[in-house]
Scaffold this motif. Structure first.
Motif, short mmCIF file in Angstrom:
data_model
loop_
_atom_site.label_atom_id
_atom_site.label_comp_id
_atom_site.label_asym_id
_atom_site.label_seq_id
_atom_site.Cartn_x
_atom_site.Cartn_y
_atom_site.Cartn_z
N UNK A 37 -18.82 57.41 114.28
CA UNK A 37 -19.43 56.12 114.62
C UNK A 37 -18.63 55.41 115.70
N UNK A 38 -19.35 54.75 116.62
CA UNK A 38 -18.62 53.89 117.56
C UNK A 38 -18.06 52.69 116.79
N UNK A 39 -17.21 51.95 117.44
CA UNK A 39 -16.63 50.77 116.79
C UNK A 39 -17.72 49.72 116.60
N UNK A 40 -18.08 49.46 115.36
CA UNK A 40 -19.17 48.53 115.04
C UNK A 40 -18.67 47.20 114.49
N UNK A 41 -17.40 46.94 114.61
CA UNK A 41 -16.81 45.73 114.06
C UNK A 41 -17.45 44.47 114.64
N UNK A 42 -17.62 44.41 115.96
CA UNK A 42 -18.21 43.23 116.60
C UNK A 42 -19.67 43.06 116.19
N UNK A 43 -20.39 44.16 116.07
CA UNK A 43 -21.79 44.10 115.64
C UNK A 43 -21.88 43.57 114.21
N UNK A 44 -21.02 44.08 113.34
CA UNK A 44 -21.02 43.61 111.95
C UNK A 44 -20.70 42.12 111.88
N UNK A 45 -19.81 41.65 112.72
CA UNK A 45 -19.48 40.22 112.74
C UNK A 45 -20.71 39.40 113.14
N UNK A 46 -21.47 39.88 114.11
CA UNK A 46 -22.68 39.17 114.52
C UNK A 46 -23.71 39.19 113.39
N UNK A 47 -23.85 40.31 112.72
CA UNK A 47 -24.79 40.39 111.60
C UNK A 47 -24.36 39.43 110.49
N UNK A 48 -23.08 39.43 110.17
CA UNK A 48 -22.56 38.52 109.14
C UNK A 48 -22.81 37.05 109.50
#
Length: 153
Positions: A37-48
């Motif tokens: 998986x690519x780094x999805x940390x920023x995406x998860x923060x936006x979803x949260x």
């Protein structure tokens, strides 16, 4: 001359392998299942933060660069949260084609079925999770709760 040739080949091998090792980030996101998986940390923060438009933009960019189950699963999740159930279904299906044992995709697909009133299909996803998590898992618990909440309403 022969030794110089092998030395050059060795240097090339080291130089081309190093960026690959450096480019692989570590993940601390709880439902990321793929090691590719690519780094999805920023995406998860936006979803949260419920910034679904921002997350969608990032995820669509990632999906253009890679076919990866976690990316498609989060695309499905984000689209479901915006009410685009049909496109959401497409991405969950794609995630499960790439990784049939993707627990989060089974959970979220089940939740999509709960939200759209297809309880038979929601229970199919619950059954899939029961097979994947015979001792239980968070994804199974969350889907059971969604099903139970819908049934009791």
């Amino acid at each position: 001359m022969k030794h110089a040739f092998f030395a050059v080949l060795g240097a090339i091998a080291v130089l081309t392998a190093a960026p690959i090792a450096i480019a692989v980030p570590a993940y601390a996101v709880d439902d990321i299942e793929g090691t590719d998986a690519p780094d999805l940390t920023a995406v998860k923060a936006k979803i949260d933060a419920k910034d679904y438009k921002g997350a969608l933009a990032d995820l669509r960019d990632l999906a253009q660069d890679t076919q990866q189950a976690d990316v498609y699963n989060l695309l499905g999740f984000t689209l479901r949260k915006t009410g685009d159930y049909q496109t959401s279904l497409t991405y969950y299906t794609k995630a499960l084609e790439l990784k049939p044992d993707h627990k989060a995709a089974h959970e979220y697909l089940g939740e999509l079925y709960v939200e759209t009133g297809d309880m038979a299909k929601a229970n199919e996803q619950r059954a899939s999770l029961e097979k994947l998590c015979p001792s239980g898992c968070e994804e199974l618990s969350d889907l059971k709760q969604a099903i139970d909440t819908k049934v009791t309403k």
